[in-house]
Design a protein around this motif. Structure first.
Motif, PDB file in Angstrom:
ATOM      1  N   THR A   3       0.747 -73.808  24.950  1.00  0.00           N
ATOM      2  CA  THR A   3       0.467 -73.307  26.309  1.00  0.00           C
ATOM      3  C   THR A   3      -0.370 -74.285  27.134  1.00  0.00           C
ATOM      4  O   THR A   3      -0.869 -73.925  28.198  1.00  0.00           O
ATOM      5  CB  THR A   3      -0.270 -71.954  26.222  1.00  0.00           C
ATOM      6  OG1 THR A   3      -1.492 -72.123  25.505  1.00  0.00           O
ATOM      7  CG2 THR A   3       0.597 -70.908  25.541  1.00  0.00           C
ATOM      8  N   LEU A   4      -0.549 -75.514  26.638  1.00  0.00           N
ATOM      9  CA  LEU A   4      -1.294 -76.508  27.409  1.00  0.00           C
ATOM     10  C   LEU A   4      -0.613 -76.724  28.760  1.00  0.00           C
ATOM     11  O   LEU A   4       0.617 -76.854  28.847  1.00  0.00           O
ATOM     12  CB  LEU A   4      -1.350 -77.840  26.661  1.00  0.00           C
ATOM     13  CG  LEU A   4      -2.303 -77.924  25.461  1.00  0.00           C
ATOM     14  CD1 LEU A   4      -2.155 -79.271  24.761  1.00  0.00           C
ATOM     15  CD2 LEU A   4      -3.734 -77.694  25.878  1.00  0.00           C
ATOM     16  N   GLY A   5      -1.407 -76.761  29.829  1.00  0.00           N
ATOM     17  CA  GLY A   5      -0.858 -76.942  31.169  1.00  0.00           C
ATOM     18  C   GLY A   5      -0.372 -75.672  31.810  1.00  0.00           C
ATOM     19  O   GLY A   5      -0.029 -75.666  32.993  1.00  0.00           O
ATOM     20  N   GLU A   6      -0.313 -74.595  31.038  1.00  0.00           N
ATOM     21  CA  GLU A   6       0.150 -73.312  31.575  1.00  0.00           C
ATOM     22  C   GLU A   6      -0.987 -72.301  31.654  1.00  0.00           C
ATOM     23  O   GLU A   6      -1.042 -71.503  32.597  1.00  0.00           O
ATOM     24  CB  GLU A   6       1.279 -72.753  30.696  1.00  0.00           C
ATOM     25  CG  GLU A   6       2.520 -73.639  30.648  1.00  0.00           C
ATOM     26  CD  GLU A   6       3.606 -73.054  29.760  1.00  0.00           C
ATOM     27  OE1 GLU A   6       3.482 -71.863  29.375  1.00  0.00           O
ATOM     28  OE2 GLU A   6       4.572 -73.762  29.437  1.00  0.00           O
ATOM     29  N   PRO A   8      -5.130 -72.032  31.690  1.00  0.00           N
ATOM     30  CA  PRO A   8      -6.323 -72.875  31.840  1.00  0.00           C
ATOM     31  C   PRO A   8      -7.194 -72.913  30.589  1.00  0.00           C
ATOM     32  O   PRO A   8      -7.755 -73.962  30.246  1.00  0.00           O
ATOM     33  CB  PRO A   8      -7.065 -72.212  33.009  1.00  0.00           C
ATOM     34  CG  PRO A   8      -6.004 -71.507  33.767  1.00  0.00           C
ATOM     35  CD  PRO A   8      -5.007 -71.039  32.756  1.00  0.00           C
ATOM     36  N   ASP A  11      -6.579 -75.736  27.469  1.00  0.00           N
ATOM     37  CA  ASP A  11      -7.183 -77.071  27.388  1.00  0.00           C
ATOM     38  C   ASP A  11      -8.596 -76.989  26.807  1.00  0.00           C
ATOM     39  O   ASP A  11      -8.986 -77.825  25.982  1.00  0.00           O
ATOM     40  CB  ASP A  11      -7.221 -77.705  28.783  1.00  0.00           C
ATOM     41  CG  ASP A  11      -5.824 -78.021  29.302  1.00  0.00           C
ATOM     42  OD1 ASP A  11      -5.303 -79.097  28.945  1.00  0.00           O
ATOM     43  OD2 ASP A  11      -5.249 -77.175  30.010  1.00  0.00           O
ATOM     44  N   VAL A  59      -0.500 -84.641  21.624  1.00  0.00           N
ATOM     45  CA  VAL A  59      -1.386 -85.537  22.366  1.00  0.00           C
ATOM     46  C   VAL A  59      -1.305 -86.984  21.899  1.00  0.00           C
ATOM     47  O   VAL A  59      -1.988 -87.855  22.441  1.00  0.00           O
ATOM     48  CB  VAL A  59      -2.859 -85.052  22.300  1.00  0.00           C
ATOM     49  CG1 VAL A  59      -2.978 -83.641  22.826  1.00  0.00           C
ATOM     50  CG2 VAL A  59      -3.404 -85.143  20.875  1.00  0.00           C
TER      51      VAL A  59
END
Length: 569
Positions: A3-6, A8, A11, A59
């Motif tokens: 869910t990174l980028g979706e 907050p 992150d 990453v």
């Protein structure tokens, strides 16, 4: 990560995870060990590996997780503390049968470790591999080559975890020190586990039974080890015929002790010797604990006991202190205790654990012990700072260890190996076992013409076995029970111990021909000497068991002629 980028918070959560995982990796021993046990080591390594692989995909880096020395070596740690029966050594909180193959698959997959994969396929039971099939499918490379499992060293010490493993074809010994804390650690410094013929005859406490009383170590004035204390394997090595490791738990008992050094000597397939040096207050009561798989049978002099398993039997002999007496009790299961109250500030223990079918004799003189097994003599000396040993094969004596260090911080084991380049020892004939009569006359001069002669020889042989610390067992027709021979007096009266621990006295004349066969068979199985086979051949012939008589006649060596002359075979 998905869910990174979706979301907050994703992150932030990943950032915190990357920082906090250092709390797991930073104290992770570089030798790959886990002081909280194999189960929790597997738990941490498996999920750390999954996280690292996912992190690298997302990453571009795994933050060095898979390059950590402990991650690389955990597979070796798990292999060395997998017992011969496929179960795990349950030091600290760990089950012996839980599936731990998950960590191996992740490591095999990441490092493409063929040796570890071979070990997994050959030594982890198939039902466990089935339980971890998903790990196999996801992580094990399809192209990894199959081959023979890499052999394990006969002595392996993990210097940061302070655990040691010793092994031979017949025996396994697992020995630990380390540190005691909260969580999943036990108060079990200087404890050990022993297997014989793949059977765990000296176990250790199950999950969450943390107290010192549940382990094979020392109680002082009824007290166990203190939480947050530390110990260390300070020295280890191997020399001609002997492996050893010395552990220091001097600070584990608060003010009750100023020194607790334990050296575990491992003589492959012959015996284990545990030598302790204890220093404390005059008047201290010491309880030397040995956890056992079965209720032990204690000898009448309380100096030895036998642990009869399903596949093997172990003889336990207390050599020092000379005033210690064995008693049976219970902790998480049956156990032995050798208790002594000392008048001075120090004392020494020396205890031998040997396969019951091995003739081992031991004699103490002051703080020195001479042990003879399989025709080889070993001298063990207590120096005040630890036990040292020397082994003699009749040609030369090899020093096994120097005086052990008493540094409880333990930077790691100091390898001591004064051994010359190895030359394979010549196999020793069974007749040099120590129970063969010395200066035996030629067979042609022995008077073995009548049944009385052969019965007298059988009685003489039984006496030798009993004097050497062996306790033959057989099915006694005279009392209709499986018994262990505990003693025989000068008049031939036997003291027998039944399986339920009941003692039976029986005069020799009550024995039947089947009893003679049973005794001769047991003694022949113990040491494989020609005279014992000759006795068995004679009595089998007398009982009209012709095929069995011929079978043992072939093993009678120089006594074959005497059997033929007496029986006409």
């Amino acid at each position: 990560m998905a869910t990174l980028g979706e979301i907050p918070e994703a992150d932030w959560a990943l950032g915190e995870t990357r920082k906090r995982l250092r709390n797991y990796l930073d104290p992770f021993p570089k030798d790959g060990g886990c002081v909280e046990g194999l189960m929790y080591g597997n738990y941490g390594v498996s999920y750390a590996a999954i996280y690292a692989l996912a992190l690298k995909r997302v990453v571009g880096t795994d933050d060095g997780i898979m390059e950590h020395p402990g991650m690389k070596k955990f597979g070796s740690f798990l292999c060395y503390f997998t017992a011969a029966d496929g179960s795990y050594v349950n030091f600290s909180d760990c089950s012996t049968l839980i599936d731990l193959s998950g960590a191996l698959y992740t490591l095999v997959g990441h490092y493409n470790d063929k040796a570890l994969d071979s070990y997994l396929q050959q030594h982890i039971p198939s039902w466990r591999r089935g339980a971890a099939a998903q790990w196999d499918i996801i992580f094990r490379p399809a192209a990894i080559a199959q081959g023979a499992a890499a052999p394990l060293d006969d002595l392996k010490v993990f210097p940061d975890t302070h655990w040691a493993a010793m092994r031979s074809d017949k025996m396994q010994l697992f020995f630990k020190s380390g540190n005691i804390g909260e969580g999943h650690k036990h108060q079990d410094l200087n404890t050990f586990v022993m297997l014989l013929n793949g059977e765990r005859l000296v176990p250790t406490a199950p999950y969450d039974d943390k107290g010192t009383n549940y382990h094979s170590t020392i109680l002082v004035n009824g007290k166990g080890q203190s939480v947050s204390s530390t110990g260390a394997i300070t020295q280890s090595g191997k020399a001609k015929g002997v492996l050893f490791a010395t552990a220091d738990a001097s600070k584990a008992y608060g003010g009750e002790l100023t020194c607790f050094l334990r050296t575990a000597f491992f003589v492959p397939d012959r015996f284990v010797a545990i030598g302790d040096v204890l220093q404390g207050q005059a008047g201290n009561k010491y309880e030397w604990k040995l956890q056992t798989s079965e209720t032990p049978v204690i000898s009448s002099d309380t100096k030895s006991a036998r642990i009869n398993g399903k596949k093997a039997s172990l003889q336990v002999q207390v050599v020092l202190p000379d005033n210690a007496a064995l008693s049976a009790g219970r902790s998480f299961g049956p156990c032995l205790s050798a208790d002594v109250t000392v008048s001075g500030p120090s004392t020494s223990y020396f205890v031998i654990l040997a396969p019951a079918d091995t003739v081992v004799s031991a004699k103490a003189a002051g703080n020195s012990v001479l042990v003879t097994a399989g025709g080889v003599s070993y001298t063990f000396n207590q120096t005040g700072k630890g036990w040292i040993a020397a082994g003699s094969d009749g040609k030369e004596t090899t020093v096994v260890s120097d005086t052990p260090s008493t540094n409880p911080s333990g930077a790691g084991p100091v390898a001591v190996d004064s051994e010359k380049p190895k030359v394979a020892d010549k196999p020793k004939k069974a007749e040099k076992s120590g129970i063969e009569e010395k200066n035996r006359p030629a067979i042609t001069s022995e008077k073995l013409a009548t049944t009385e002669d052969w019965v007298a020889k059988l009685k003489f042989r039984l006496g030798l076995y009993l004097k050497s610390g062996q306790a033959p067992k057989f099915r006694c027709q005279a009392v209709d029970a499986k018994v262990t021979v505990e003693s025989m007096d000068a008049g031939g009266q036997l003291t027998l111990v039944s399986r339920d621990g009941k003692k039976i006295t029986l005069v020799w004349e009550k024995l039947t021909i089947e009893d003679y066969i049973g005794l001769a068979q047991e003694m022949a199985d113990m040491t494989d000497t020609s005279l014992d086979h000759a006795l068995l051949a004679y009595f089998c012939h007398a009982a009209k068991k012709t095929d069995k008589a011929q079978q043992h006649l072939k093993k009678a060596g120089s006594y074959e002629r005497a059997v033929r002359d007496a029986t006409g075979m």
